[in-house]
Design an enzyme around this catalytic site. Structure first.
Site, PDB file in Angstrom:
ATOM      1  N   ASP A  68      33.129  52.142 -15.052  1.00 34.32           N
ATOM      2  CA  ASP A  68      32.565  53.389 -14.544  1.00 34.32           C
ATOM      3  C   ASP A  68      33.703  54.123 -13.817  1.00 34.32           C
ATOM      4  OD1 ASP A  68      31.562  55.349 -12.896  1.00 34.32           O
ATOM      5  OD2 ASP A  68      29.971  54.121 -12.031  1.00 34.32           O
TER       6      ASP A  68
ATOM      7  N   CYS B 110      23.820  55.711  -3.120  1.00 36.43           N
ATOM      8  CA  CYS B 110      23.393  55.036  -4.360  1.00 36.43           C
ATOM      9  C   CYS B 110      24.107  53.702  -4.541  1.00 36.43           C
ATOM     10  CB  CYS B 110      23.603  55.924  -5.584  1.00 36.43           C
ATOM     11  SG  CYS B 110      22.664  57.425  -5.542  1.00 36.43           S
TER      12      CYS B 110
ATOM     13  N   HIS C 174      27.619  51.624  -8.136  1.00 33.89           N
ATOM     14  CA  HIS C 174      26.630  52.686  -7.981  1.00 33.89           C
ATOM     15  C   HIS C 174      25.356  52.249  -8.715  1.00 33.89           C
ATOM     16  CE1 HIS C 174      24.851  56.688  -8.816  1.00 33.89           C
ATOM     17  NE2 HIS C 174      25.617  57.159  -7.859  1.00 33.89           N
TER      18      HIS C 174
ATOM     19  N   GLN D 146      34.561  57.965 -10.182  1.00 36.47           N
ATOM     20  CA  GLN D 146      35.343  58.280  -8.974  1.00 36.47           C
ATOM     21  C   GLN D 146      36.837  58.052  -9.174  1.00 36.47           C
ATOM     22  OE1 GLN D 146      34.123  59.775  -6.430  1.00 36.47           O
ATOM     23  NE2 GLN D 146      31.949  59.502  -6.807  1.00 36.47           N
TER      24      GLN D 146
ATOM     25  N   LYS E 185      32.369  65.842 -11.121  1.00 33.73           N
ATOM     26  CA  LYS E 185      33.183  65.230 -10.061  1.00 33.73           C
ATOM     27  C   LYS E 185      34.670  65.493 -10.278  1.00 33.73           C
ATOM     28  CE  LYS E 185      29.802  61.555  -9.420  1.00 33.73           C
ATOM     29  NZ  LYS E 185      29.180  61.761  -8.113  1.00 33.73           N
TER      30      LYS E 185
HETATM   31  N1  PMP Z   1      29.162  56.045 -10.736  1.00 28.14           N
HETATM   32  C1  PMP Z   1      29.797  56.404  -9.621  1.00 28.14           C
HETATM   33  C2  PMP Z   1      30.885  55.517  -9.082  1.00 28.14           C
HETATM   34  C3  PMP Z   1      29.434  57.585  -8.991  1.00 28.14           C
HETATM   35  O1  PMP Z   1      30.070  57.961  -7.869  1.00 28.14           O
HETATM   36  C4  PMP Z   1      28.400  58.388  -9.520  1.00 28.14           C
HETATM   37  C5  PMP Z   1      27.950  59.669  -8.839  1.00 28.14           C
HETATM   38  N2  PMP Z   1      27.801  59.556  -7.449  1.00 28.14           N
HETATM   39  C6  PMP Z   1      27.791  57.967 -10.688  1.00 28.14           C
HETATM   40  C7  PMP Z   1      28.194  56.798 -11.273  1.00 28.14           C
HETATM   41  C8  PMP Z   1      26.691  58.745 -11.332  1.00 28.14           C
HETATM   42  O2  PMP Z   1      27.205  59.935 -11.842  1.00 28.14           O
HETATM   43  P1  PMP Z   1      26.216  61.047 -12.406  1.00 28.14           P
HETATM   44  O3  PMP Z   1      25.153  61.230 -11.376  1.00 28.14           O
HETATM   45  O4  PMP Z   1      27.093  62.237 -12.564  1.00 28.14           O
HETATM   46  O5  PMP Z   1      25.690  60.544 -13.703  1.00 28.14           O
END
Ligand code: PMP
Length: 408
Positions: free
Chosen positions: A201, A366, A124, A204, A227
């Site tokens: 990270d 993203c 991401h 997910q 999430k």
């Molecule tokens: N990493 C991953 C794998 C994500 O799916 C997301 C959110 N789509 C993020 C980071 C960023 O998370 P946040 O916007 O809640 O900081």
């Protein structure tokens, strides 16, 4: 694994009663944000209606109660992640802020020109851009861990990327764009064998499978509340105590200090408070604890097994559609079904399927470097949560067929 009672689970989510354009909502955008059970919604009412106060320094009853609830959540998160100590749990605004914290606190203190950071192609943007910003300033090199045609990280290539200058690996546990589950435990072993750290990270992963940071041997692990059935505005950074202790603070302010002086050096609080400058999102943190308790009651293994059935059913249904290509065909996937359709723009599909009450996500998720690698600008993504049903998957697949028929 005990089966999940999906009707009971659904009963906890008031939003699922909504109609969208005259049809029942089918919410399949869970990878962007999950819906919120009433227990979590009620936690806000309870906090603001009963014990709203600033935490840690108050001597009065409300401050005591708010502090106990806030620090109690730290312990809930510790248990949830299998961390050794609650001081290894830092509250942040989300995964993004957690990664920026590691980049700015650990990265600035430890990365030099010529050093190397390995970032996976599956990341991401929030696990790419903080490293790019820092690399521009500090002059270290970013190397990309490649993926194969299934969207699986190439572990041979990963091993070959290491040199004596490799300091850190940044990789997600589960890809938000493709759903690939990465072998982070194995990746951590390889990193450690080369004297490097690994930042995982987990945004997910945490909603979809049991996570044990000590089993993975992750040095840092990040996730977001919104999430995993919790609120927005709160997330977590887990870090090994000895690493957090050695890191300088990254934001200054109240809460994070021991003593402040113009005459002597200002000194800092012990971890985790050293990394929690200013008044935190108190209600959100407490509500995150309620969300994790909710997940615990349903059972993460039951959720995992149920979502695997949903994903399997959805994959089978959409593969019948002519000209539809699933992106991300890893043997081990969680929560996410990403696809493109010949002759139909993702955007059009997303807009039209919403007219039928179905919420999916379209775009680059993203993860532009990943999508570009696969030669696409956008995909459609359906993503699953504990409250989704097999009937909803059928509604989605029927609606998708209809919409594709309209735009082709
Ligand atoms: N990493 C991953 C794998 C994500 O799916 C997301 C959110 N789509 C993020 C980071 C960023 O998370 P946040 O916007 O809640 O900081």
């Amino acid at each position: 694994v005990p089966a999940l009672d999906v009707a009971a689970v659904r009963g906890d989510f008031p939003i699922l009663a909504r109609q969208i354009h005259g049809r029942p909502l089918v919410y399949l955008d869970n990878a962007a944000t999950s819906q919120t059970p009433r227990q979590v919604i009620e936690a806000f009412d309870d906090y603001y209606g009963r014990c709203n106060a600033n935490i840690h320094r108050g001597l009065h009853t409300l401050a005591d109660e708010a502090t106990a609830a806030f620090e109690g959540t730290r312990e809930t998160v510790r248990t949830f992640l299998g961390a050794a100590e609650s001081r290894e749990i830092v509250f942040t605004r989300g995964t993004t802020e957690a990664i920026n914290l590691v980049a700015n606190a650990w990265g600035r203190a430890n990365l030099e020109p010529g050093d190397e950071v390995l970032v996976s192609r599956l990341e991401h943007h929030s696990n790419i851009v903080p490293w790019q910003l820092l690399a521009r300033e500090l002059g270290f090199t970013i190397k990309v861990i490649p993926v194969d045609e299934r969207g699986v990280l190439d572990l041979e290539a990963y091993r070959a990327l290491f040199t004596e200058r490799t300091r850190l690996v940044a990789a997600n546990h589960v890809s938000n764009a493709f759903g690939t589950v990465n072998p982070v435990r194995e990746m951590a072993t390889v990193a450690h064998d080369h004297g490097a750290l690994i930042l995982v990270d987990g945004a997910q992963a945490v909603p979809h499978q049991a996570v044990d940071v000590r089993r993975i041997d992750a040095d840092f692990y990040a996730f977001s509340g919104h999430k995993v059935y919790g609120p927005t505005g709160v997330g977590v950074l887990y870090g090994k105590a000895e690493l957090l202790e050695a890191m300088p603070p990254w934001q200054g302010g109240g809460e994070m200090i021991a003593t402040v002086s113009f005459e002597h050096d200002t000194t800092f609080a012990a971890i985790p408070h050293k990394f929690e400058a200013g008044t935190p999102a108190i209600a959100e943190v407490i509500a995150l604890g309620v969300a994790l308790d909710w997940v615990g009651r349903i059972g993460i293994d039951a959720i995992s097994a149920w979502e695997a059935r949903l994903l399997e059913h959805a994959s089978r249904r959409v593969s019948r559609i002519e000209g539809l290509r699933i992106l991300g065909t890893a043997p081990d996937k969680a929560g996410v079904l990403s696809f493109v359709v010949d002759g139909a723009h993702a955007q059009d599909i997303g807009l039209l399927i919403d007219q039928l009450g179905v919420a999916i996500r379209t775009g680059h998720h993203c993860a532009q470097p990943l999508l570009h690698h696969f030669g696409v600008e956008a995909t459609c993504r359906a993503s699953f949560a504990a409250y989704n049903t097999l009937e909803e998957v059928d509604i989605f697949a029927d609606a998708l067929e209809r919409v594709i028929g309209m735009v082709r």
